[in-house]
Design an enzyme around this catalytic site. Sequence first.
Site, PDB file in Angstrom:
ATOM      1  N   ARG A  78       0.828  -1.208   0.000  1.00  0.00           N
ATOM      2  CA  ARG A  78       0.000   0.000   0.000  1.00  0.00           C
ATOM      3  C   ARG A  78       0.860   1.255   0.000  1.00  0.00           C
ATOM      4  O   ARG A  78       0.534   2.248  -0.631  1.00  0.00           O
ATOM      5  CB  ARG A  78      -0.966   0.024   1.197  1.00  0.00           C
ATOM      6  CG  ARG A  78      -2.099  -0.981   1.079  1.00  0.00           C
ATOM      7  CD  ARG A  78      -2.969  -0.723  -0.163  1.00  0.00           C
ATOM      8  NE  ARG A  78      -3.776  -1.850  -0.533  1.00  0.00           N
ATOM      9  CZ  ARG A  78      -3.433  -2.795  -1.416  1.00  0.00           C
ATOM     10  NH1 ARG A  78      -2.282  -2.784  -2.021  1.00  0.00           N
ATOM     11  NH2 ARG A  78      -4.256  -3.772  -1.712  1.00  0.00           N
ATOM     12  N   GLU A 107       2.038   1.624  -3.444  1.00  0.00           N
ATOM     13  CA  GLU A 107       0.919   2.111  -4.240  1.00  0.00           C
ATOM     14  C   GLU A 107       0.665   3.601  -3.993  1.00  0.00           C
ATOM     15  O   GLU A 107       0.420   4.369  -4.923  1.00  0.00           O
ATOM     16  CB  GLU A 107      -0.332   1.299  -3.884  1.00  0.00           C
ATOM     17  CG  GLU A 107      -1.567   1.681  -4.659  1.00  0.00           C
ATOM     18  CD  GLU A 107      -2.760   0.839  -4.257  1.00  0.00           C
ATOM     19  OE1 GLU A 107      -3.465   0.383  -5.161  1.00  0.00           O
ATOM     20  OE2 GLU A 107      -2.986   0.643  -3.041  1.00  0.00           O
ATOM     21  N   SER A 116      14.805  14.843   3.120  1.00  0.00           N
ATOM     22  CA  SER A 116      15.802  13.889   3.601  1.00  0.00           C
ATOM     23  C   SER A 116      15.136  12.656   4.200  1.00  0.00           C
ATOM     24  O   SER A 116      14.143  12.767   4.923  1.00  0.00           O
ATOM     25  CB  SER A 116      16.688  14.550   4.659  1.00  0.00           C
ATOM     26  OG  SER A 116      17.587  13.611   5.202  1.00  0.00           O
TER      27      SER A 116
END
Length: 146
Positions: free
Chosen positions: A87, A90, A113
């Site tokens: 996920r 995604e 960063s």
Amino acid sequence: MSIPEITQTLLAAKKAKGLSFADLEKILGRDEVWIAALFYRQATASQEEAKLLVDALGLDASYIQQLAEYPVKGLGPVVPTDPLIYRFYEIMQVYGYPLKDVIQEKFGDGIMSAIDFTLDVEKEEDPKGDRVKIIMSGKFLPYKKW
């Protein structure tokens, strides 16, 4: 991603002691997410932090040096198959460029960063189903001109 043997040992010891990452946060004085990253060899402990952890888990002192060694970081070159980890992959596929544009509108040409960085996980109670709240905070690093 194959789980390193040391990770399996650390997780088993944590379970056997009935400890959570939040419990270990109180012992080590480090954030629970950082400690979990250490378990998965995505972070490096100082000798003192490693000793505190090994003692809390009741493990042999030989693990101290392993936890203080610099690990090889990252999930590897493949798309993650674990549903929860996927996920996040995604999310970056869908929102990566939009996030990049919004960050650059606010800060300029640069990056966030992942070294000067914190990550917190919170549980948000919701009548329609509890929500996972992830808070990432990274120092902005502008690209240098020369």
